[in-house]
Design a protein around this motif. Structure first.
Motif, PDB file in Angstrom:
ATOM      1  N   MET A   1      33.414 -18.875 -79.935  1.00 49.91           N
ATOM      2  CA  MET A   1      34.288 -17.992 -79.159  1.00 49.91           C
ATOM      3  C   MET A   1      33.916 -18.020 -77.681  1.00 49.91           C
ATOM      4  O   MET A   1      34.776 -17.926 -76.809  1.00 49.91           O
ATOM      5  N   ASN A   2      32.617 -18.168 -77.405  1.00 47.55           N
ATOM      6  CA  ASN A   2      32.183 -18.209 -76.001  1.00 47.55           C
ATOM      7  C   ASN A   2      32.790 -19.382 -75.259  1.00 47.55           C
ATOM      8  O   ASN A   2      33.085 -19.285 -74.075  1.00 47.55           O
ATOM      9  N   THR A   3      32.966 -20.487 -75.982  1.00 47.11           N
ATOM     10  CA  THR A   3      33.566 -21.658 -75.363  1.00 47.11           C
ATOM     11  C   THR A   3      34.952 -21.322 -74.840  1.00 47.11           C
ATOM     12  O   THR A   3      35.346 -21.758 -73.758  1.00 47.11           O
ATOM     13  N   ILE A   4      35.690 -20.542 -75.637  1.00 49.18           N
ATOM     14  CA  ILE A   4      37.052 -20.179 -75.249  1.00 49.18           C
ATOM     15  C   ILE A   4      37.026 -19.259 -74.030  1.00 49.18           C
ATOM     16  O   ILE A   4      37.797 -19.441 -73.081  1.00 49.18           O
ATOM     17  N   ILE A   5      36.118 -18.287 -74.049  1.00 45.56           N
ATOM     18  CA  ILE A   5      36.000 -17.368 -72.902  1.00 45.56           C
ATOM     19  C   ILE A   5      35.661 -18.154 -71.643  1.00 45.56           C
ATOM     20  O   ILE A   5      36.276 -17.958 -70.587  1.00 45.56           O
ATOM     21  N   ASP A   6      34.704 -19.073 -71.776  1.00 42.53           N
ATOM     22  CA  ASP A   6      34.309 -19.882 -70.610  1.00 42.53           C
ATOM     23  C   ASP A   6      35.471 -20.745 -70.119  1.00 42.53           C
ATOM     24  O   ASP A   6      35.681 -20.882 -68.914  1.00 42.53           O
ATOM     25  N   TYR A   7      36.206 -21.293 -71.072  1.00 44.90           N
ATOM     26  CA  TYR A   7      37.342 -22.145 -70.724  1.00 44.90           C
ATOM     27  C   TYR A   7      38.348 -21.368 -69.880  1.00 44.90           C
ATOM     28  O   TYR A   7      38.773 -21.812 -68.814  1.00 44.90           O
ATOM     29  N   LEU A   8      38.703 -20.182 -70.364  1.00 50.04           N
ATOM     30  CA  LEU A   8      39.664 -19.349 -69.639  1.00 50.04           C
ATOM     31  C   LEU A   8      39.105 -18.932 -68.277  1.00 50.04           C
ATOM     32  O   LEU A   8      39.789 -18.983 -67.254  1.00 50.04           O
ATOM     33  N   ASP A   9      37.829 -18.524 -68.304  1.00 51.99           N
ATOM     34  CA  ASP A   9      37.188 -18.082 -67.060  1.00 51.99           C
ATOM     35  C   ASP A   9      37.226 -19.160 -65.994  1.00 51.99           C
ATOM     36  O   ASP A   9      37.527 -18.895 -64.833  1.00 51.99           O
ATOM     37  N   ASN A  10      36.914 -20.384 -66.422  1.00 46.46           N
ATOM     38  CA  ASN A  10      36.899 -21.476 -65.455  1.00 46.46           C
ATOM     39  C   ASN A  10      38.287 -21.747 -64.899  1.00 46.46           C
ATOM     40  O   ASN A  10      38.440 -22.040 -63.724  1.00 46.46           O
ATOM     41  N   TYR A  36      41.865 -17.870 -83.094  1.00 49.20           N
ATOM     42  CA  TYR A  36      40.562 -18.420 -83.480  1.00 49.20           C
ATOM     43  C   TYR A  36      40.076 -17.791 -84.782  1.00 49.20           C
ATOM     44  O   TYR A  36      39.681 -18.486 -85.723  1.00 49.20           O
ATOM     45  N   ASN A  37      40.133 -16.456 -84.838  1.00 45.09           N
ATOM     46  CA  ASN A  37      39.672 -15.769 -86.048  1.00 45.09           C
ATOM     47  C   ASN A  37      40.489 -16.160 -87.269  1.00 45.09           C
ATOM     48  O   ASN A  37      39.951 -16.343 -88.353  1.00 45.09           O
ATOM     49  N   GLU A  38      41.797 -16.295 -87.084  1.00 45.33           N
ATOM     50  CA  GLU A  38      42.653 -16.671 -88.198  1.00 45.33           C
ATOM     51  C   GLU A  38      42.324 -18.084 -88.697  1.00 45.33           C
ATOM     52  O   GLU A  38      42.247 -18.328 -89.897  1.00 45.33           O
ATOM     53  N   LEU A  39      42.106 -18.999 -87.734  1.00 46.40           N
ATOM     54  CA  LEU A  39      41.768 -20.376 -88.110  1.00 46.40           C
ATOM     55  C   LEU A  39      40.452 -20.417 -88.859  1.00 46.40           C
ATOM     56  O   LEU A  39      40.309 -21.161 -89.845  1.00 46.40           O
ATOM     57  N   GLY A  43      39.361 -21.418 -93.066  1.00 46.27           N
ATOM     58  CA  GLY A  43      38.341 -22.374 -93.475  1.00 46.27           C
ATOM     59  C   GLY A  43      38.060 -23.474 -92.470  1.00 46.27           C
ATOM     60  O   GLY A  43      37.360 -24.433 -92.779  1.00 46.27           O
ATOM     61  N   LYS A  44      38.618 -23.326 -91.238  1.00 43.79           N
ATOM     62  CA  LYS A  44      38.321 -24.330 -90.208  1.00 43.79           C
ATOM     63  C   LYS A  44      36.887 -24.115 -89.699  1.00 43.79           C
ATOM     64  O   LYS A  44      36.392 -22.989 -89.675  1.00 43.79           O
ATOM     65  N   SER A  45      36.283 -25.217 -89.265  1.00 40.29           N
ATOM     66  CA  SER A  45      34.942 -25.082 -88.705  1.00 40.29           C
ATOM     67  C   SER A  45      35.071 -24.520 -87.285  1.00 40.29           C
ATOM     68  O   SER A  45      36.154 -24.513 -86.701  1.00 40.29           O
ATOM     69  N   GLU A  46      33.941 -24.060 -86.783  1.00 32.82           N
ATOM     70  CA  GLU A  46      33.887 -23.509 -85.416  1.00 32.82           C
ATOM     71  C   GLU A  46      34.536 -24.476 -84.414  1.00 32.82           C
ATOM     72  O   GLU A  46      35.416 -24.094 -83.639  1.00 32.82           O
ATOM     73  N   ASN A  47      34.090 -25.727 -84.465  1.00 36.04           N
ATOM     74  CA  ASN A  47      34.585 -26.721 -83.501  1.00 36.04           C
ATOM     75  C   ASN A  47      36.070 -26.999 -83.645  1.00 36.04           C
ATOM     76  O   ASN A  47      36.785 -27.120 -82.669  1.00 36.04           O
TER      77      ASN A  47
END
Lengths: 319, 110
Positions: A1-10, A36-39, A43-47
């Motif tokens: 989830m942090n990756t997504i926050i960072d992506y948006l932030d950037n 993200y939570n739904e995916l 059963g999707k992996s984090e990545n």
């Protein structure tokens, strides 16, 4: 989830900090979080989940075109400050403020000690002069060392301190604002405490006067010590507040203020050493140790008046 | 998968359709679009918010905040009278478009 926050932030970091954009960013983040939570639940992996969410984000230019936002090229090209850099900058600023405060206090203590040596009954004038002046010079030398060391520590942050050539992401800006607000009460308390010390400092003189004429010098020593402590408080806590303001680029660090700081700084660099010279010469040559300490409070007062008057004049000029 | 270029002119219509019955928010709308299109069209986040902005500016939808159970504050959207009117116009337009384009589509090629 942090990756997504960072992506948006950037993505948003270089955009103007408007309420509209902040609302859109917050809504988009909420949507992406849900997705993200739904995916993940499916059963999707984090990545995989992060990959899908980001691939379905789209192109920020589409939004900017729609909102009619022209990117300010200058602002956009400044590097984004990392959280670690901010932490380190704050820590370094704190340390520098401490060193500067300590240095100033040492100088004032040196002056206080010099006066004290003259008053001590079993000291001849020559011994008092020698020991007192030597102590003062040693303390001043240490203070100068501290100033230089502090300056060197902050040297790598010139781009923040002097040039303001950086940008903050929404996230870090928010974090800093919270931190600054949390610090506000500490700062207010420190100012109140320092001002009370300054106001009460002459009391030591009055008490000394009431005791005996001899004791007046001790009163002066006490007064200098109290003011030294107060100044230390102002510099240390003020320095910390300053570092927040610089990071958040609050109005104090506008172009005009930078220029003003330079002029006031240049005057200070002449006035204070001059005061020390007058103090030493009047003492060593004219033996005026009992009264010449007054040069410091007078210089302080005049200097304060000068910076205030200069500030008012400059403010008027730009209006 | 439909390319976003082809469908561009109808994103607003799609969103308005989803707001006809109920007020809704960003994620719910994009999820419904995916479901109703049988996953043949996924609206991008930026496309969605560009459309919201355009619809708001034209007065076709209204936005308001609503707090969710977990303390999350969301922006909800609601269709307006003008929006409904515009939606009807777009339906007419699509009918015509479909008719016209269909004349140039060879059945045996699809």
């Amino acid at each position: 989830m942090n990756t997504i926050i960072d992506y948006l932030d950037n993505l948003f970091a270089t955009l103007p900090k408007t309420k509209q954009l902040e609302d859109i960013r917050a809504d988009m983040l909420a949507n992406m979080e849900d997705k993200y939570n739904e995916l993940k639940k499916l059963g999707k992996s984090e990545n995989e989940a992060i990959g899908i969410v980001i691939s379905e984000f789209g192109n920020i230019d589409e939004l900017l075109n729609e909102l009619d936002i022209q990117l300010d090229q200058k602002e956009a090209h400044f590097p984004l400050l990392l959280e670690e850099e901010i932490e380190d900058f704050l820590k370094t600023s704190k340390k520098t403020s401490m060193l500067t405060g300590l240095g100033v206090t040492l100088c004032m203590l040196g002056a206080a000690l010099l006066i004290l040596f003259f008053q001590l009954p079993n000291f001849s004038e020559l011994a008092a002069t020698t020991i007192g002046v030597t102590t003062l010079l040693v303390l001043v030398a240490i203070a100068v060392g501290l100033f230089i060391y502090g300056g060197m520590l902050k040297d790598k942050y010139k781009f923040i301190d002097e040039k303001g050539e950086f940008s903050l992401s929404f996230n870090t800006r928010k974090l800093l604002e919270d931190k600054k607000n949390a610090y506000q009460s500490t700062y207010a308390l420190s100012v109140i405490f320092g001002v009370i010390l300054c106001i009460l400092s002459p009391v030591s003189l009055f008490i000394a006067m009431a005791i005996s004429e001899e004791a007046v010098t001790y009163g002066v020593v006490a007064l200098l010590c109290i003011i030294a402590i107060a100044i230390n408080i102002f510099i240390y806590y003020g320095g910390i507040k300053d570092s927040y303001n610089r990071l958040l680029k609050l109005e104090e660090y506008s172009e005009r203020q930078k220029e003003e700081d330079k002029v006031v700084g240049a005057v200070a660099a002449i006035v204070w050493p001059l005061a020390v010279c007058i103090f030493l010469i009047s003492g060593l040559v004219y033996h005026q140790w009992h009264i010449n300490w007054i040069i410091f409070p007078i210089t302080g007062l005049l200097f304060g008046m000068f910076s205030a008057a200069y500030h008012i004049l400059k403010t008027k000029e730009t209006k | 998968m439909i390319s976003s270029d082809v469908i561009r002119g109808y994103n607003d219509t799609i969103i308005l359709y989803l707001l006809l019955e109920n007020e809704s928010y960003g994620y719910e709308i994009s999820k419904q679009i995916k479901e109703l299109s049988h996953e043949k069209y996924t609206i991008k986040e930026t496309t969605l918010y560009s459309a919201f902005n355009r619809l708001l500016k034209n007065g076709y939808i209204e936005s308001f905040y609503k707090d969710e159970t977990f303390g999350k504050r969301r922006t909800y959207y609601k269709i307006t009278e003008a929006g409904l009117h515009y939606y009807k116009e777009k339906c007419q337009e699509w009918k015509l478009t479909k008719e016209v384009v269909n004349r140039f589509i060879r059945e045996d090629f699809t």
